[in-house]
Design an enzyme around this catalytic site. Sequence first.
Site, PDB file in Angstrom:
ATOM      1  N   ILE A  79       0.829  -1.208   0.000  1.00 17.23           N
ATOM      2  CA  ILE A  79       0.000   0.000   0.000  1.00 17.23           C
ATOM      3  C   ILE A  79       0.866   1.262   0.000  1.00 17.23           C
ATOM      4  O   ILE A  79       0.385   2.337  -0.385  1.00 17.23           O
ATOM      5  CB  ILE A  79      -0.952  -0.028   1.225  1.00 17.23           C
ATOM      6  CG1 ILE A  79      -2.184   0.821   0.972  1.00 17.23           C
ATOM      7  CG2 ILE A  79      -0.239   0.391   2.499  1.00 17.23           C
ATOM      8  CD1 ILE A  79      -3.296   0.593   2.002  1.00 17.23           C
ATOM      9  N   ASN A 136      11.458  -8.513   7.379  1.00 13.54           N
ATOM     10  CA  ASN A 136      11.760  -7.741   8.579  1.00 13.54           C
ATOM     11  C   ASN A 136      11.245  -8.493   9.793  1.00 13.54           C
ATOM     12  O   ASN A 136      10.117  -8.969   9.802  1.00 13.54           O
ATOM     13  CB  ASN A 136      11.089  -6.364   8.507  1.00 13.54           C
ATOM     14  CG  ASN A 136      11.677  -5.486   7.421  1.00 13.54           C
ATOM     15  OD1 ASN A 136      12.888  -5.454   7.243  1.00 13.54           O
ATOM     16  ND2 ASN A 136      10.829  -4.789   6.674  1.00 13.54           N
ATOM     17  N   GLY A 157      11.787  -2.730  11.765  1.00  8.69           N
ATOM     18  CA  GLY A 157      10.576  -2.020  11.354  1.00  8.69           C
ATOM     19  C   GLY A 157       9.414  -2.923  11.001  1.00  8.69           C
ATOM     20  O   GLY A 157       8.503  -2.495  10.290  1.00  8.69           O
ATOM     21  N   HIS A 197       5.928 -11.997   5.888  1.00 13.08           N
ATOM     22  CA  HIS A 197       5.778 -11.546   4.507  1.00 13.08           C
ATOM     23  C   HIS A 197       7.161 -11.256   3.951  1.00 13.08           C
ATOM     24  O   HIS A 197       8.053 -10.790   4.665  1.00 13.08           O
ATOM     25  CB  HIS A 197       4.880 -10.313   4.401  1.00 13.08           C
ATOM     26  CG  HIS A 197       5.198  -9.241   5.389  1.00 13.08           C
ATOM     27  ND1 HIS A 197       4.825  -9.311   6.717  1.00 13.08           N
ATOM     28  CD2 HIS A 197       5.884  -8.074   5.258  1.00 13.08           C
ATOM     29  CE1 HIS A 197       5.260  -8.235   7.350  1.00 13.08           C
ATOM     30  NE2 HIS A 197       5.909  -7.478   6.496  1.00 13.08           N
ATOM     31  N   HIS A 231       9.042  -8.982   1.272  1.00 12.05           N
ATOM     32  CA  HIS A 231       8.968  -7.832   0.364  1.00 12.05           C
ATOM     33  C   HIS A 231       9.742  -8.181  -0.905  1.00 12.05           C
ATOM     34  O   HIS A 231      10.889  -8.638  -0.830  1.00 12.05           O
ATOM     35  CB  HIS A 231       9.630  -6.599   0.975  1.00 12.05           C
ATOM     36  CG  HIS A 231       8.969  -6.065   2.212  1.00 12.05           C
ATOM     37  ND1 HIS A 231       8.200  -4.927   2.211  1.00 12.05           N
ATOM     38  CD2 HIS A 231       8.984  -6.500   3.492  1.00 12.05           C
ATOM     39  CE1 HIS A 231       7.765  -4.676   3.443  1.00 12.05           C
ATOM     40  NE2 HIS A 231       8.235  -5.626   4.243  1.00 12.05           N
TER      41      HIS A 231
END
Length: 120
Positions: A37, A93, A99, A106, A108
């Site tokens: 998003i 992460n 962060g 997940h 990235h």
Amino acid sequence: MTYPERDPNCLFCKIIAGEIPAKKLLETPDAIVIADINPQAPVHVLAIPRRHIPSAAALTPADATTLLAVIAAANTVARDTGIEATGYRLVMNHGADAGQSVDHLHVHLLGGRALGWPPG
Ligand code: 5GP
Ligand code: ZN
């Protein structure tokens, strides 16, 4: 595996269930890939296991097939978006210093521009 298949309070579990909308680029039996998003690169998507695994730190050998499915899904989107040719980065992460903001594992997938190293 001591975590639940689904956490009713988890954002990504809700996206996987279709309760919260997301732009889905790929759906496989074990994983989905959605557009981030708040993209940080021309291609920035998240490959997510359907099962609620809290983070990379929670992985056990029993999750090997699931983890491979997540990475394979990210690689498929990398091919489909053309960034396999130019290069890309896969990032997981864990915890505050990295962060991590969603406690559902997940990966990235970032690409489409030169990515700095080391990351910030
Ligand atoms: P983390 O910081 O945990 O490694 O990554 C979480 C990612 O999820 C962030 O890059 C953030 O932009 C993305 N994100 C947060 N909320 C949503 C949402 O509601 N939909 C989508 N598609 N991505 C989200
Ligand atoms: Zn979840």
